[in-house]
Design an enzyme around this catalytic site. Structure first.
Site, PDB file in Angstrom:
ATOM      1  N   SER A 110       0.828  -1.204   0.000  1.00  0.00           N
ATOM      2  CA  SER A 110       0.000   0.000   0.000  1.00  0.00           C
ATOM      3  C   SER A 110       0.860   1.252   0.000  1.00  0.00           C
ATOM      4  O   SER A 110       0.340   2.356  -0.138  1.00  0.00           O
ATOM      5  CB  SER A 110      -0.909   0.017   1.237  1.00  0.00           C
ATOM      6  OG  SER A 110      -0.122   0.029   2.425  1.00  0.00           O
TER       7      SER A 110
ATOM      8  N   HIS B 142      -3.475  -4.009  -4.948  1.00  0.00           N
ATOM      9  CA  HIS B 142      -3.666  -3.444  -3.615  1.00  0.00           C
ATOM     10  C   HIS B 142      -5.099  -3.671  -3.145  1.00  0.00           C
ATOM     11  O   HIS B 142      -6.028  -2.992  -3.582  1.00  0.00           O
ATOM     12  CB  HIS B 142      -3.339  -1.944  -3.618  1.00  0.00           C
ATOM     13  CG  HIS B 142      -3.530  -1.300  -2.290  1.00  0.00           C
ATOM     14  ND1 HIS B 142      -3.991  -0.009  -2.135  1.00  0.00           N
ATOM     15  CD2 HIS B 142      -3.348  -1.773  -1.029  1.00  0.00           C
ATOM     16  CE1 HIS B 142      -4.085   0.281  -0.856  1.00  0.00           C
ATOM     17  NE2 HIS B 142      -3.705  -0.773  -0.169  1.00  0.00           N
TER      18      HIS B 142
ATOM     19  N   GLU C 103      -6.921  -1.905  -6.277  1.00  0.00           N
ATOM     20  CA  GLU C 103      -6.156  -1.038  -7.166  1.00  0.00           C
ATOM     21  C   GLU C 103      -5.125  -1.896  -7.898  1.00  0.00           C
ATOM     22  O   GLU C 103      -4.303  -2.573  -7.263  1.00  0.00           O
ATOM     23  CB  GLU C 103      -5.447   0.059  -6.364  1.00  0.00           C
ATOM     24  CG  GLU C 103      -6.397   1.065  -5.746  1.00  0.00           C
ATOM     25  CD  GLU C 103      -5.700   2.089  -4.876  1.00  0.00           C
ATOM     26  OE1 GLU C 103      -6.194   3.222  -4.779  1.00  0.00           O
ATOM     27  OE2 GLU C 103      -4.665   1.752  -4.268  1.00  0.00           O
TER      28      GLU C 103
ATOM     29  N   ASN D 192      -5.127   6.064  -1.030  1.00  0.00           N
ATOM     30  CA  ASN D 192      -4.303   6.548   0.072  1.00  0.00           C
ATOM     31  C   ASN D 192      -3.773   7.960  -0.187  1.00  0.00           C
ATOM     32  O   ASN D 192      -3.532   8.715   0.760  1.00  0.00           O
ATOM     33  CB  ASN D 192      -3.146   5.591   0.347  1.00  0.00           C
ATOM     34  CG  ASN D 192      -3.604   4.353   1.094  1.00  0.00           C
ATOM     35  OD1 ASN D 192      -4.675   4.337   1.695  1.00  0.00           O
ATOM     36  ND2 ASN D 192      -2.801   3.314   1.058  1.00  0.00           N
TER      37      ASN D 192
END
Length: 372
Positions: A116, A137, A149, A187
């Site tokens: 991540s 991810h 992702e 993120n």
């Protein structure tokens, strides 16, 4: 049906194994820790049993998932996997060594990292065929969260990306491609949700009123409730990582308030006390609309900066933020609702009165300015 390998059977790795197993794939999984290997299937059963007890899953379906997963002592014992996903500690050198090992053992397999925070490009160094590596991810808990992702990098082969996407889509996930940029989509684009809330608290606002304002606007959790759920230490590490990766850009400023919270040990639910926990948001303040406009303006600007860098499309960012964080709307959808002129005006006002450490934080992305 393809064979899936998973290395690392902590909470995330075991969840990933469950995702593919319940879709009917044969899954092989392992871990360096003997205890983790020995307890993997019993932990999985303990997690599924409440669903069986509640009538949400049949006992037969649970048994089918458990039977589809084979725990091995080492990755080399996997039975010719088509796709291997590593879900181990976020350490660059350790991951690089593992990826090179997996490539040597299974030269025809696609290898995926669930990182991540680390660069997939850097992780590919040391591999003879870096084109076989992709980023997948998953979000925690992996069996529940729909988003994955799919992280590309300059040497990733089209065949590897397509195969990883097809297998993961077949496992019931919504796969969104993104570039190998710090934080990928969620993120990175989520940083203002927390950061702007922290900025307001340093100005004298209360966490409870900020969260209440966001709840009133349709968000399932306010920023401080989310920090308390995830852990202030985890949020701090993610923010510090983004700040380093982005050269100290003030958009990723690490607020002293967050560092103080971690130093005190008030990490949220896991420590028994956080910014809000064990309390809860109360009534939204009279200026709730301004709070929401301020936070959404910075979310929109961050998303526009990711589009500017070629990291993802506006449509994919909106989808990822809704799926990955359960936001009621994506940043660009918020921009359309509020209007670009208001977003730009808000950013200009914030930049004009920003303290020295935050100067430049609110400068509008050219992509956003061009939308006006």
């Amino acid at each position: 049906m393809a064979v899936i390998g998973v290395v690392g059977v902590g909470a995330m790795g075991l969840g990933i194994a469950q995702v593919y197993a319940q879709a009917g794939f044969s899954v092989y999984a392992t871990d360096t820790q003997e205890g983790a290997r020995a307890s993997a299937l019993s932990r999985l059963q303990d997690g599924l049993q409440p669903r069986v007890d509640a009538g949400k899953m049949s006992a037969e379906a649970m048994q089918a998932i458990l039977s589809a997963i084979t725990i091995t002592n080492r990755p080399e014992d996997f039975a010719a996997p088509d796709l291997i996903i590593e879900a181990i500690i976020e350490d660059l050198a350790i991951k690089q060594a593992l990826l090179a090992r997996l490539e040597r053992s299974f030269p025809g397999a696609i290898v995926a990292t669930n990182t991540s925070a680390l660069s997939v490009t850097l992780l590919s160094r040391g591999m003879h065929k870096p084109g076989h590596l992709v980023g997948l991810h998953f979000f925690n808990p992996a069996p529940v969260m729909r988003l994955v992702e799919l992280v590309t990098h300059p040497k990733a082969s089209k065949a590897a990306l397509s195969r990883a996407e097809d297998l993961t889509t077949a496992a019931g996930k919504t796969v969104i491609r993104c570039a190998d940029t710090p934080g990928f989509i969620v993120n990175r684009c989520a940083r203002p949700y927390y950061g702007e809330a922290l900025a307001m608290v340093t100005e004298g606002r209360w966490p409870s009123e900020i969260d209440a304002a966001m709840l009133a606007a349709g968000y399932r959790m306010g920023p401080f409730t989310l920090i308390d759920l995830i852990g202030a230490d985890i949020n701090l590490a993610a923010t510090e990582g983004m700040s380093r990766a982005m050269g100290g850009n003030p958009r990723y400023h690490v607020f002293g308030l967050l560092r103080e919270q971690v130093a005190k040990g008030d990490l949220g639910r896991k420590s028994g006390r956080g910014f809000l926990f064990p309390g809860a948001p109360e009534a939204a303040p009279a200026d709730a609309e301004w709070i929401v406009t301020r936070i959404e303006s910075t979310l929109v600007n961050e998303a526009a900066s990711l589009v500017e860098s070629g990291g993802a499309t506006a449509e994919d960012i909106d989808s990822a933020m809704k799926l990955g964080l359960n936001f009621p709307r994506g940043p660009f959808e918020s921009a359309r609702v509020r209007g670009i002129p208001l977003i730009l005006k808000t950013l200009a006002q914030l930049e004009a009165r920003a303290p020295a450490p935050l100067k430049g934080r609110y400068v509008a992305s050219p992509v956003l300015a061009a939308m006006a």
